[in-house]
Write a protein that holds these residues in place. Structure first.
Motif, PDB file in Angstrom:
ATOM      1  N   SER A 116      27.920 -31.432   6.231  1.00 47.15           N
ATOM      2  CA  SER A 116      26.729 -32.038   5.654  1.00 47.15           C
ATOM      3  C   SER A 116      26.401 -33.354   6.358  1.00 47.15           C
ATOM      4  O   SER A 116      25.746 -34.224   5.781  1.00 47.15           O
ATOM      5  CB  SER A 116      26.910 -32.272   4.152  1.00 47.15           C
TER       6      SER A 116
ATOM      7  N   GLY B  87      33.432 -24.488  -3.094  1.00 47.78           N
ATOM      8  CA  GLY B  87      33.368 -23.922  -1.745  1.00 47.78           C
ATOM      9  C   GLY B  87      32.021 -24.117  -1.082  1.00 47.78           C
ATOM     10  O   GLY B  87      31.076 -24.661  -1.659  1.00 47.78           O
TER      11      GLY B  87
ATOM     12  N   ARG C 170      24.152 -34.893  -5.168  1.00 45.52           N
ATOM     13  CA  ARG C 170      24.409 -35.281  -3.781  1.00 45.52           C
ATOM     14  C   ARG C 170      25.193 -34.193  -3.057  1.00 45.52           C
ATOM     15  O   ARG C 170      25.945 -33.438  -3.674  1.00 45.52           O
ATOM     16  CB  ARG C 170      25.237 -36.573  -3.808  1.00 45.52           C
ATOM     17  N   ARG C 171      25.031 -34.098  -1.745  1.00 44.18           N
ATOM     18  CA  ARG C 171      25.829 -33.173  -0.942  1.00 44.18           C
ATOM     19  C   ARG C 171      27.319 -33.357  -1.252  1.00 44.18           C
ATOM     20  O   ARG C 171      27.808 -34.478  -1.286  1.00 44.18           O
ATOM     21  CB  ARG C 171      25.604 -33.430   0.546  1.00 44.18           C
ATOM     22  N   GLY C 172      27.993 -32.258  -1.477  1.00 46.25           N
ATOM     23  CA  GLY C 172      29.416 -32.352  -1.797  1.00 46.25           C
ATOM     24  C   GLY C 172      29.704 -32.728  -3.241  1.00 46.25           C
ATOM     25  O   GLY C 172      30.870 -32.881  -3.602  1.00 46.25           O
TER      26      GLY C 172
ATOM     27  N   HIS D 136      26.524 -38.359  -7.039  1.00 47.66           N
ATOM     28  CA  HIS D 136      27.735 -37.566  -6.824  1.00 47.66           C
ATOM     29  C   HIS D 136      27.953 -36.546  -7.935  1.00 47.66           C
ATOM     30  O   HIS D 136      28.506 -35.482  -7.707  1.00 47.66           O
ATOM     31  CB  HIS D 136      28.966 -38.475  -6.799  1.00 47.66           C
TER      32      HIS D 136
ATOM     33  N   ILE E 168      28.219 -27.911  -3.046  1.00 44.66           N
ATOM     34  CA  ILE E 168      28.034 -28.393  -4.418  1.00 44.66           C
ATOM     35  C   ILE E 168      28.940 -27.578  -5.335  1.00 44.66           C
ATOM     36  O   ILE E 168      28.982 -26.357  -5.248  1.00 44.66           O
ATOM     37  CB  ILE E 168      26.577 -28.205  -4.897  1.00 44.66           C
TER      38      ILE E 168
ATOM     39  N   LEU F 295      33.113 -34.398   4.807  1.00 43.04           N
ATOM     40  CA  LEU F 295      32.160 -33.296   4.626  1.00 43.04           C
ATOM     41  C   LEU F 295      31.258 -33.191   5.863  1.00 43.04           C
ATOM     42  O   LEU F 295      30.038 -33.347   5.796  1.00 43.04           O
ATOM     43  CB  LEU F 295      31.334 -33.515   3.344  1.00 43.04           C
TER      44      LEU F 295
ATOM     45  N   GLU G 260      19.765 -39.838  -1.572  1.00 42.82           N
ATOM     46  CA  GLU G 260      20.969 -39.008  -1.557  1.00 42.82           C
ATOM     47  C   GLU G 260      21.192 -38.174  -2.811  1.00 42.82           C
ATOM     48  O   GLU G 260      21.847 -37.142  -2.765  1.00 42.82           O
ATOM     49  CB  GLU G 260      22.205 -39.897  -1.381  1.00 42.82           C
TER      50      GLU G 260
ATOM     51  N   PHE H  35      28.880 -38.886   4.947  1.00 44.16           N
ATOM     52  CA  PHE H  35      29.427 -37.577   4.585  1.00 44.16           C
ATOM     53  C   PHE H  35      30.627 -37.229   5.458  1.00 44.16           C
ATOM     54  O   PHE H  35      31.631 -36.715   4.972  1.00 44.16           O
ATOM     55  CB  PHE H  35      28.336 -36.499   4.659  1.00 44.16           C
TER      56      PHE H  35
ATOM     57  N   GLU I 297      33.605 -38.974   4.381  1.00 45.30           N
ATOM     58  CA  GLU I 297      34.201 -38.366   3.177  1.00 45.30           C
ATOM     59  C   GLU I 297      34.814 -37.002   3.466  1.00 45.30           C
ATOM     60  O   GLU I 297      35.288 -36.329   2.555  1.00 45.30           O
ATOM     61  CB  GLU I 297      33.120 -38.212   2.094  1.00 45.30           C
TER      62      GLU I 297
END
Lengths: 346, 346
Positions: free
Chosen positions: A102, A291, B259-261, B239, B287, A99, B236, A94, A97
């Motif tokens: 997270s 966001g 997934r996160r993000g 995406h 998210i 992020l 995870e 994460f 990427e």
């Protein structure tokens, strides 16, 4: 040492606590040179239930590395560093990427969850290599207030603009004239937006917003505010709305302002869980919602040069400064909107 | 002529109605060669209050231009055309941005709002130059079923994947094994996704989903389904989650899987207005929420060549066909899940 503790709504105290020490090999001990009070600190300040175990406060700081654990490789004693509001290893998928908020590391997370806070004389920083970023200035640099905004409010305003997809083709509305809202204006301008409507009713703040790049200011809220923004934009609304407050009414205001096919980007911590997302709100016109907590760590390298060369001066959001003892009064002043954002010089 | 009318839940009739005629200079009159019943027709079929003025049904069709108004310039009598499920002028700022479902023209909108429906012998098409797209095949082409999916379900599945940001780097979950879900699988594969989890429990449909590119099928729903997708993805989640159902439980399932993000992209018409969007759902891990009514008009030029050259065969979603008189039975079969999607050959 002295540190700031919140015992409940309206009850912030600066008290003696045990000195922090390096306890894990990946820790650093940082002597704080500058920290501040955040608009998000005002949520618990307004509503926290009284409790026996007070909470350590502060998640934005610059300081000098005083000690490091045996596994810390990128920092040395004496380095001046800035800390993002979230601890991260800067190495997990994460983080790679971008992020960092997270981060998958088990010791990653927000300050406070670490049992530490930045409104203090010193702080133990977990995952120091991943979390801290060196600053190429002296501790007495006049740039410190602006560099301190890299820890949260500048990166958060920037995140709102980035996840909103702001560029030279987008018209933007920013809801909220707090430090994050004002720096969202600055970030939107920096990313090329030429039309930026700032919604806020505190003249000194909206004047700073104009200095940061707002082209229009709308003090009205709710239906009246929505109508005024629509009038300013030929009835269409703006491609992007940066929601920098966190209330459900601010969210609904954003829905009223956003253009068909546009984006509502939220960085104000939502004080609600359910909200309209169905056919009558987001769905009918493909409005997107984006966001979250800003991965400010990911943005520091990009934003810092603009501070160092004077292109931007985000530190102008600080309109008051205090030593540690003045922190309770600083919270009060921010809650009463007498201060926009209070700088702390321990 | 004969046309399909819905009088209330479970009450669909094929009746004689006045023949449609060109009434505005921008209209075209189209003799329908193929149309179909949509999964979204099943929402009113399941819940519509009985009413005196029945609703004309059908928003997907291919037909032959039989007459045109004096201002229609791009079409001629005899042209074979496909119609998107939304009328648009293909000229306003939103259309030029590819958001035809938000066309600003006062006569733009969804079929039904026009007083016309495609489950009929013929139809008056408003804004014919903007709405209709010529097909370079003969009316008896074997490609007609696949080309008919350009009017809605293929473009809608594609829209889910596009607004979800699907590419070769994203893992994808598709919720729903209806025609849109299956074509979202096809679209995700077409855009490069290599790992596509299809959530659905109807074996014949999920088998078609595998043929379209699904690498995994999860029949379980709710918490169990979420857990199984997480297990398939190293804990995870994926995406992108393409939510092709429209219920609040499908939305909540998407939140559990993403997934996160990541992105939840919705194309199933939401049967709810409020839903979780706060810190505990979307916000904490950035998210994003995307999707809406697909501007299928924007996608026809991109998708049609792949149908014409046989690269994709989206018409495989039609597992039944009927003349007009069989439409009431077709609705029943789709509601009972005996048919996936019913083709109508007037």
């Amino acid at each position: 040492m002295r540190a700031t503790l919140m015992y409940g709504a309206g009850d912030v105290r600066v008290e003696n606590v045990p000195d922090p020490v390096v306890s894990l090999p990946t820790d650093a001990l940082v002597r704080i040179a500058a920290s501040c009070i955040c608009g998000s600190d005002l949520w618990p300040y307004g509503s926290m239930q009284p409790q026996d175990r007070p909470v350590r406060m502060g998640h934005e700081f610059i300081g000098i590395v005083e000690d490091i654990g045996s596994e810390v490789t990128t920092l040395r004693r004496g380095d001046l560093v800035v800390a993002p509001f979230a601890v991260s290893d800067n190495a997990c998928p994460f983080c790679r990427e971008g992020l960092h908020t997270s981060c998958a590391h088990p010791r990653a997370g927000f300050w406070g969850g670490t049992g530490e806070g930045g409104q203090a004389e010193a702080i133990r920083v977990p995952l120091a290599d991943g979390t801290l970023v060196k600053l190429p200035v002296a501790p007495d640099s006049a740039l410190l207030p602006s560099l301190l905004t890299l820890s949260d409010v500048l990166g958060t305003g920037h995140h709102a603009a980035v996840t909103g997809g702001v560029d030279e083709r987008t018209r933007v509305t920013v809801i909220g004239d707090g430090a994050v809202g004002l720096l969202a204006v600055l970030a939107a301008r920096r990313l090329g937006a030429e039309r930026i409507v700032l919604m806020g009713r505190h003249r000194a703040r909206t004047d700073l917003g104009r200095a940061f790049g707002a082209t229009d200011v709308v003090p009205a809220r709710g239906g009246e505010g929505i109508e005024q923004v629509r009038e300013l934009t030929g009835g269409e609304g703006t491609h992007v709305v940066l929601e920098c407050v966190g209330t459900r009414s601010a969210y609904e205001q954003a829905l009223g302002i956003v253009r068909r096919g546009g984006v509502v980007s939220r960085v104000g911590i939502p004080q609600y869980e359910d909200a309209p997302v169905g056919f009558g709100s987001l769905f009918r016109h493909n409005i997107r919602l984006a966001g979250g907590p800003a991965p400010v760590r990911a943005y520091i390298e990009e934003l810092m040069p603009d501070i160092l060369d004077g292109t931007i001066e985000p530190g102008r959001v600080f309109d008051a400064a205090t030593p540690l003892d003045g922190i309770p009064a600083g919270y009060r002043d921010m809650a009463d909107r007498k201060s926009l954002k209070v700088l702390i010089r321990p």
